[in-house]
Design a protein around this motif. Structure first.
Motif, PDB file in Angstrom:
ATOM      1  N   ALA A 123      46.946  69.128  48.472  1.00 23.00           N
ATOM      2  CA  ALA A 123      47.774  68.311  47.591  1.00 23.00           C
ATOM      3  C   ALA A 123      49.238  68.639  47.784  1.00 23.00           C
ATOM      4  O   ALA A 123      50.091  67.755  47.799  1.00 23.00           O
ATOM      5  CB  ALA A 123      47.368  68.542  46.131  1.00 23.00           C
ATOM      6  N   GLN A 124      49.565  69.899  47.965  1.00 27.68           N
ATOM      7  CA  GLN A 124      50.954  70.282  48.173  1.00 27.68           C
ATOM      8  C   GLN A 124      51.485  69.663  49.453  1.00 27.68           C
ATOM      9  O   GLN A 124      52.589  69.159  49.509  1.00 27.68           O
ATOM     10  CB  GLN A 124      51.068  71.817  48.248  1.00 27.68           C
TER      11      GLN A 124
ATOM     12  N   ALA B  38      50.410  66.949  50.921  1.00 27.44           N
ATOM     13  CA  ALA B  38      50.520  65.504  50.758  1.00 27.44           C
ATOM     14  C   ALA B  38      51.749  65.134  49.961  1.00 27.44           C
ATOM     15  O   ALA B  38      52.282  64.042  50.101  1.00 27.44           O
ATOM     16  CB  ALA B  38      49.268  64.961  50.070  1.00 27.44           C
ATOM     17  N   GLY B  39      52.219  66.039  49.102  1.00 25.23           N
ATOM     18  CA  GLY B  39      53.363  65.721  48.258  1.00 25.23           C
ATOM     19  C   GLY B  39      54.678  66.212  48.800  1.00 25.23           C
ATOM     20  O   GLY B  39      55.681  66.175  48.102  1.00 25.23           O
TER      21      GLY B  39
ATOM     22  N   SER C 123      57.701  56.918  49.840  1.00 30.51           N
ATOM     23  CA  SER C 123      57.117  57.875  48.908  1.00 30.51           C
ATOM     24  C   SER C 123      56.726  57.110  47.643  1.00 30.51           C
ATOM     25  O   SER C 123      57.536  56.350  47.106  1.00 30.51           O
ATOM     26  CB  SER C 123      58.116  58.987  48.560  1.00 30.51           C
TER      27      SER C 123
ATOM     28  N   GLU D   9      53.738  57.056  44.062  1.00 28.24           N
ATOM     29  CA  GLU D   9      52.709  57.690  43.259  1.00 28.24           C
ATOM     30  C   GLU D   9      51.620  56.677  42.943  1.00 28.24           C
ATOM     31  O   GLU D   9      51.912  55.540  42.571  1.00 28.24           O
ATOM     32  CB  GLU D   9      53.289  58.245  41.956  1.00 28.24           C
TER      33      GLU D   9
ATOM     34  N   GLU E 176      54.196  69.616  43.486  1.00 26.89           N
ATOM     35  CA  GLU E 176      54.935  68.537  44.132  1.00 26.89           C
ATOM     36  C   GLU E 176      54.121  67.257  44.247  1.00 26.89           C
ATOM     37  O   GLU E 176      54.677  66.161  44.301  1.00 26.89           O
ATOM     38  CB  GLU E 176      55.402  68.971  45.520  1.00 26.89           C
ATOM     39  N   ALA E 177      52.799  67.387  44.310  1.00 29.61           N
ATOM     40  CA  ALA E 177      51.946  66.227  44.555  1.00 29.61           C
ATOM     41  C   ALA E 177      51.339  65.632  43.290  1.00 29.61           C
ATOM     42  O   ALA E 177      51.128  64.429  43.223  1.00 29.61           O
ATOM     43  CB  ALA E 177      50.824  66.597  45.527  1.00 29.61           C
ATOM     44  N   TRP E 178      51.048  66.453  42.285  1.00 31.40           N
ATOM     45  CA  TRP E 178      50.261  66.019  41.133  1.00 31.40           C
ATOM     46  C   TRP E 178      51.051  66.061  39.836  1.00 31.40           C
ATOM     47  O   TRP E 178      51.858  66.952  39.615  1.00 31.40           O
ATOM     48  CB  TRP E 178      49.024  66.899  40.984  1.00 31.40           C
TER      49      TRP E 178
ATOM     50  N   ARG F  73      49.056  61.018  41.731  1.00 24.54           N
ATOM     51  CA  ARG F  73      49.250  61.811  42.937  1.00 24.54           C
ATOM     52  C   ARG F  73      50.333  61.163  43.785  1.00 24.54           C
ATOM     53  O   ARG F  73      50.366  59.943  43.942  1.00 24.54           O
ATOM     54  CB  ARG F  73      47.960  61.915  43.748  1.00 24.54           C
ATOM     55  N   ARG F  74      51.231  61.981  44.328  1.00 26.83           N
ATOM     56  CA  ARG F  74      52.316  61.479  45.162  1.00 26.83           C
ATOM     57  C   ARG F  74      51.888  61.467  46.632  1.00 26.83           C
ATOM     58  O   ARG F  74      51.209  62.374  47.108  1.00 26.83           O
ATOM     59  CB  ARG F  74      53.558  62.362  44.997  1.00 26.83           C
TER      60      ARG F  74
END
Length: 262
Positions: A26-27, A29-30, A39, A41, A217-219, A256-257
């Protein structure tokens, strides 16, 4: 309270499945991209709100969450990606659920209104802890009118993780939208629902408050609540007379980003 758990459960289950992705993935991906790319969400929320405009019955429904954060084209054209300060534009999207006597038998005699999809543009201007925003959308499907929103927020960020906001809201619509949801045609008229023509203008006024927690950063997870008071022809409609002028809602979602370079 009527509850539509089928679609809501699917939506929230999908969000929960995304949440099970390992934190390291997740990190990655973000991680923000530099140069041409996009970019955004994506997420899902469960929302408890009136089953239709003017109703006093509430339903649980799924809400898609789509947020454009940054778009940079190879020719150098850029939207977003900078500070929250100043003026910015973004797409605006909303869904108005179907209204039918099958789900709301108190509306017997009124025609079914199909699900409507609204597309348009949103704008905001922020300075310090204050922002003003507005949106204008055109409906397709259940209604083909124009709907607009205006609002202002005070923003409080105690740290990098938490963001709280709250402020007044105004909802506007043209006569096409107003007549679709608050009007009664001569063919629909009955002792319960007198023939009514609804004019456009201010539909409701109220307050909204929300909170966002940035997991990494992602969630992120978000929650919010609102109260709106129907006014004008919307408040005087015989449809609203069967329900309530006061409209409340509560929402909880997860996002999620995604960052994709071109």
């Amino acid at each position: 309270m009527t509850q539509r758990f089928n679609l809501a459960a699917i939506s929230l289950l999908a969000a929960a499945s995304l949440a099970s992705v390992p934190a390291v993935q997740a990190q990655d991906a973000g991680s923000p991209v530099s140069g041409p790319g996009i970019s955004f969400e994506l997420g899902a929320a469960g929302k408890v709100s009136p089953s239709y405009f003017g109703s006093s019955d509430y339903i649980l429904s799924p809400v898609p969450l789509i947020r454009l954060k940054r778009l940079e084209l190879p020719n150098g054209f850029v939207i977003g990606g900078g500070s929250d300060e100043g003026f910015s534009l973004s797409p605006s999207f909303a869904v108005v659920g179907e209204r039918s006597t099958k789900d709301s038998p108190e509306l017997v005699g009124l025609n079914t209104i199909d699900t409507a999809f609204e597309f348009g543009l949103a704008a905001k201007y922020q300075i310090g802890q204050f922002r003003i925003m507005g949106a204008l959308r055109r409906g397709f499907g259940g209604h083909e009118g124009i709907r607009g929103e205006l609002g202002a927020d005070y923003i409080y960020k105690p740290n990098d993780k938490w963001t709280l906001h709250g402020g007044p809201r105004l909802d506007f619509a043209d006569s096409t939208f107003a007549n679709t949801y608050f009007g009664v045609t001569a063919a629909e008229a009955s002792p319960t629902f007198a023939a009514t023509t609804a004019s456009g203008g201010l539909i409701s006024a109220g307050l909204e408050a929300g909170v966002r927690y940035q997991v990494n950063e992602a969630w992120a997870v978000e929650a919010g609540a609102s109260w709106d008071r129907l006014v004008g022809d919307a408040a005087d409609s015989p449809i609203t007379a069967q329900g309530s002028k006061d409209q409340y809602s509560v929402q909880f979602g997860i996002l999620r980003r995604f960052d994709i370079g071109f």
